[in-house]
Design a protein around this motif. Structure first.
Motif, mmCIF file in Angstrom:
data_model
loop_
_atom_site.group_PDB
_atom_site.id
_atom_site.type_symbol
_atom_site.label_atom_id
_atom_site.label_comp_id
_atom_site.label_asym_id
_atom_site.label_seq_id
_atom_site.Cartn_x
_atom_site.Cartn_y
_atom_site.Cartn_z
ATOM 1 N N ARG A 1 15.804 -59.449 9.248
ATOM 2 C CA ARG A 1 17.175 -59.460 9.115
ATOM 3 C C ARG A 1 17.623 -60.359 8.095
ATOM 4 N NH1 ARG A 1 20.012 -56.632 12.901
ATOM 5 N NH2 ARG A 1 22.012 -57.364 12.838
ATOM 6 N N ILE A 2 18.773 -59.834 7.352
ATOM 7 C CA ILE A 2 19.169 -61.146 6.403
ATOM 8 C C ILE A 2 20.479 -60.969 6.401
ATOM 9 C CG2 ILE A 2 17.097 -61.050 4.780
ATOM 10 C CD1 ILE A 2 19.463 -60.140 2.857
ATOM 11 N N VAL A 3 21.278 -62.017 6.252
ATOM 12 C CA VAL A 3 22.644 -62.012 5.771
ATOM 13 C C VAL A 3 22.652 -62.334 4.280
ATOM 14 C CG1 VAL A 3 24.856 -62.912 6.472
ATOM 15 C CG2 VAL A 3 23.055 -62.782 8.245
ATOM 16 N N PRO A 4 23.304 -61.342 3.516
ATOM 17 C CA PRO A 4 23.208 -61.803 2.203
ATOM 18 C C PRO A 4 24.002 -63.035 1.773
ATOM 19 C CG PRO A 4 24.290 -59.807 2.575
ATOM 20 C CD PRO A 4 23.844 -60.158 3.857
ATOM 21 N N ARG A 5 23.601 -63.770 0.771
ATOM 22 C CA ARG A 5 24.407 -64.911 0.395
ATOM 23 C C ARG A 5 25.437 -64.528 -0.168
ATOM 24 N NH1 ARG A 5 20.315 -66.213 -3.668
ATOM 25 N NH2 ARG A 5 19.116 -64.502 -2.499
ATOM 26 N N ILE A 6 26.704 -64.868 0.830
ATOM 27 C CA ILE A 6 27.948 -64.315 0.353
ATOM 28 C C ILE A 6 28.743 -65.529 0.172
ATOM 29 C CG2 ILE A 6 30.085 -63.316 1.639
ATOM 30 C CD1 ILE A 6 28.121 -60.912 2.314
ATOM 31 N N SER A 7 29.774 -65.442 -0.727
ATOM 32 C CA SER A 7 30.745 -66.460 -0.977
ATOM 33 C C SER A 7 31.949 -66.098 -0.366
ATOM 34 C CB SER A 7 31.017 -66.646 -2.290
ATOM 35 O OG SER A 7 32.319 -67.062 -2.603
ATOM 36 N N LYS A 8 32.038 -66.910 0.888
ATOM 37 C CA LYS A 8 33.420 -66.601 1.856
ATOM 38 C C LYS A 8 34.509 -66.476 1.078
ATOM 39 C CE LYS A 8 31.502 -67.980 6.208
ATOM 40 N NZ LYS A 8 31.386 -69.032 7.182
ATOM 41 N N ARG A 9 34.776 -67.427 0.084
ATOM 42 C CA ARG A 9 36.190 -67.509 -0.597
ATOM 43 C C ARG A 9 36.435 -66.351 -1.428
ATOM 44 N NH1 ARG A 9 36.961 -68.976 -5.987
ATOM 45 N NH2 ARG A 9 34.591 -68.950 -6.171
ATOM 46 N N ALA B 1 21.105 -56.879 -2.221
ATOM 47 C CA ALA B 1 21.872 -57.131 -1.081
ATOM 48 C C ALA B 1 22.502 -58.773 -1.576
ATOM 49 C CB ALA B 1 21.222 -57.556 0.289
ATOM 50 N N SER B 2 21.663 -59.414 -2.377
ATOM 51 C CA SER B 2 22.145 -60.760 -2.814
ATOM 52 C C SER B 2 23.328 -60.582 -3.819
ATOM 53 C CB SER B 2 21.171 -61.593 -3.359
ATOM 54 O OG SER B 2 20.660 -60.880 -4.542
ATOM 55 N N LYS B 3 23.565 -59.602 -4.254
ATOM 56 C CA LYS B 3 24.727 -59.317 -5.289
ATOM 57 C C LYS B 3 26.098 -59.003 -4.516
ATOM 58 C CE LYS B 3 22.243 -59.135 -9.255
ATOM 59 N NZ LYS B 3 20.830 -59.414 -8.676
ATOM 60 N N ILE B 4 25.988 -58.632 -3.326
ATOM 61 C CA ILE B 4 27.028 -58.077 -2.738
ATOM 62 C C ILE B 4 27.959 -59.569 -2.395
ATOM 63 C CG2 ILE B 4 28.278 -57.502 -0.389
ATOM 64 C CD1 ILE B 4 25.423 -55.821 0.063
ATOM 65 N N GLY B 5 29.231 -59.401 -2.771
ATOM 66 C CA GLY B 5 30.077 -60.599 -2.703
ATOM 67 C C GLY B 5 30.322 -61.438 -4.148
ATOM 68 N N ARG B 6 29.281 -61.073 -4.892
ATOM 69 C CA ARG B 6 29.287 -61.784 -6.057
ATOM 70 C C ARG B 6 30.776 -61.505 -6.891
ATOM 71 N NH1 ARG B 6 24.504 -63.416 -8.947
ATOM 72 N NH2 ARG B 6 25.852 -63.873 -10.705
ATOM 73 N N ASP C 1 32.343 -53.596 -7.203
ATOM 74 C CA ASP C 1 30.853 -53.430 -7.596
ATOM 75 C C ASP C 1 30.364 -52.227 -6.852
ATOM 76 O OD1 ASP C 1 31.799 -54.792 -5.124
ATOM 77 O OD2 ASP C 1 29.944 -55.539 -4.486
ATOM 78 N N VAL C 2 29.625 -51.558 -7.516
ATOM 79 C CA VAL C 2 29.044 -50.379 -7.028
ATOM 80 C C VAL C 2 27.688 -50.219 -7.264
ATOM 81 C CG1 VAL C 2 31.331 -48.817 -7.717
ATOM 82 C CG2 VAL C 2 29.380 -48.907 -9.392
ATOM 83 N N TYR C 3 26.867 -49.447 -6.741
ATOM 84 C CA TYR C 3 25.190 -49.631 -6.570
ATOM 85 C C TYR C 3 24.915 -48.261 -7.110
ATOM 86 C CZ TYR C 3 26.668 -54.154 -4.494
ATOM 87 O OH TYR C 3 27.111 -55.406 -4.437
ATOM 88 N N ARG C 4 23.692 -48.227 -7.748
ATOM 89 C CA ARG C 4 23.102 -47.146 -7.911
ATOM 90 C C ARG C 4 21.497 -47.457 -8.339
ATOM 91 N NH1 ARG C 4 26.915 -43.384 -11.986
ATOM 92 N NH2 ARG C 4 28.824 -43.629 -10.753
ATOM 93 N N ARG C 5 20.697 -46.536 -7.895
ATOM 94 C CA ARG C 5 19.271 -46.676 -8.368
ATOM 95 C C ARG C 5 19.234 -45.906 -9.461
ATOM 96 N NH1 ARG C 5 15.204 -45.148 -4.569
ATOM 97 N NH2 ARG C 5 13.860 -46.707 -5.043
ATOM 98 N N ASP C 6 18.843 -46.730 -10.644
ATOM 99 C CA ASP C 6 19.040 -45.882 -11.967
ATOM 100 C C ASP C 6 17.976 -46.416 -12.938
ATOM 101 O OD1 ASP C 6 20.571 -44.571 -13.799
ATOM 102 O OD2 ASP C 6 22.255 -45.316 -13.239
ATOM 103 N N GLU C 7 18.150 -45.966 -14.172
ATOM 104 C CA GLU C 7 17.081 -46.407 -15.166
ATOM 105 C C GLU C 7 17.479 -48.040 -15.500
ATOM 106 O OE1 GLU C 7 18.310 -44.096 -18.942
ATOM 107 O OE2 GLU C 7 19.515 -43.108 -17.187
#
Ligand code: FA5
Ligand code: MG
Length: 378
Positions: A12-20, A44-49, A139-145
């Motif tokens: 289980r991981i909590v992504p590194r998220i900047s609370k600010r 997941a680490s990109k969430i919140g960037r 931010d949007v997420y797609r498995r892409d080329e």
């Protein structure tokens, strides 16, 4: 229903998220161990960037300029990227068997929850809440080329406007006029062209392309007149209007002259320190380090999908992979088995990679490709 990722089981991981930067809604513990989850830790680490909210970042400067042009639109800049399949697909009339819904294209947390594949996922809720003229950026997420204008996480701005007219031609004219005005606001004089497109949630649908660095047409946005069923799904059956969705990275590449989409994620001061305040200054290329090319050939399995390979390579090489290209395909005349040869370009934005490092990356890519995709190397 879906495959996936035994290496994440039991973790289980909590992504590194900047609370600010986050609304409380976004502080969510993502469970990557769900059997239907195909979100990797690097994604997941990109969430919140939220690059569009980072001071001095080119995406922030562009976002600011877009907001300036749409000054009378309400703005939603911090809606959670964790959305339901209902919001992202069903209510937008995207049929159950549409490719964009498949786990080879979309990141699923579980069968009902995805990382939004487009900002259109928020259209219905906001319309239903009574908003009639708004922008959504996120931010949007797609498995892409993998190449210099595609990245699995990027940013979109959605625009929606309801009009008093219900005449489709009038609405389309207003849409095209508005977006041409936006492009001129951002670029001054630039070559653009309209093509017809297809989206289940708009009719008619269009895409806009801009001529990029004297080399190629680059698709920057999709748009159209909102489909009546979508408005009915939002409990606004009497309404009519238009919507568009544009890719911020694509526009920023043109506007700032950034040659590779990976640079937007770079924390290298040679990139980050170039942009100040709200000014558009041309990107000063810093030395490009040499690329190193490696080929890999293997026999495919029936369920092989190139996006699974893209992800194996990204998981191993991160932002050191510049592109992945199919260079040869071959079907054995007797066994009818098909083999593909892919060429991977490795290049760091920050320094020269050593031969030893690249060999080690390639070795791990080969091992993980076999282990995760079940293919047979040649
Ligand atoms: C959509 O996402 C639609 N939701 C747009 C829309 C909204 C249509 C409202 C009608 C009404 P599309 O998949 O074409 O459409 O993506 C829109 C833009 O996102 C593209 O024009 C491109 O600029 C950008 N984009 C798409 N994929 C990527 C990627 N992998 N990396 C960077 N930018 C991308
Ligand atoms: Mg498109």
């Amino acid at each position: 229903m879906m495959l996936f990722r035994p290496q994440f089981l039991g973790r289980r991981i909590v992504p590194r998220i900047s609370k600010r930067l986050l609304s409380s809604k976004q502080l969510i513990d993502i469970d990557l161990s769900h059997p239907d989850c195909n979100v990797t830790e690097s994604i997941a680490s990109k969430i919140g960037r939220n690059l569009h909210l980072v001071d001095h970042h080119p995406l922030h400067i562009l976002h600011h300029q877009i907001r300036e042009y749409f000054h009378d639109f309400e703005c939603f800049d911090n809606l959670s990227p964790i959305c339901t399949t209902n919001q992202s697909f069903d209510l937008l009339r995207i049929p159950p068997d549409h490719v964009s819904r498949s786990p080879s294209d979309t990141y699923y947390l579980n069968p009902e929850t995805v990382l939004r594949p487009h900002t259109s996922a928020h259209q219905i809720d906001l319309l239903q809440q009574g908003h009639s003229q708004f922008l959504v950026t996120g931010d949007v997420y797609r498995r892409d080329e993998i190449d210099r204008s595609h990245y699995p996480v990027f940013h979109q701005t959605e625009g929606v406007k309801l009009l008093s007219s219900t005449n489709t031609a009038e609405i389309r004219d207003d849409l095209q006029h508005t977006l041409e005005g936006l492009v001129r606001h951002l670029f001054g004089d630039v070559q653009m062209r309209w093509n017809t497109d297809y989206f289940p949630f708009t009719d008619p649908s269009l895409e806009l392309e801009i001529y990029y660095q004297d080399t190629a047409w680059l698709e920057v946005l999709g748009c159209g007149v909102i489909h009546p069923e979508v408005l009915a799904n939002a409990q606004r059956p009497e309404a009519a209007g238009w919507a568009f969705g544009l890719g911020l990275e694509r526009l920023a590449m043109i506007l700032f002259g950034v040659p590779d989409i990976r640079l937007f994620w770079s924390t290298d001061p040679r990139f980050a320190d170039q942009f100040r305040n709200y000014e558009v200054t041309p990107f000063q290329a810093f030395s490009k380090y040499p690329a190193c090319f490696k080929d890999m050939s293997f026999w495919l399995t029936d369920k092989f999908h190139v996006n699974d390979l893209n992800e194996v390579v990204r998981d191993v090489a991160g932002d050191w992979v510049e592109s992945l290209q199919l260079v040869d395909a071959f079907t054995h005349p007797r066994t009818q088995r098909t083999s593909h040869c892919y060429r991977i370009a490795y290049r760091s934005m920050e320094r020269s990679l050593t031969n030893l490092e690249v060999d080690a990356l390639q070795e791990r890519v080969r091992e993980d490709t076999v282990r995760r995709l079940g293919v047979e190397l040649r």
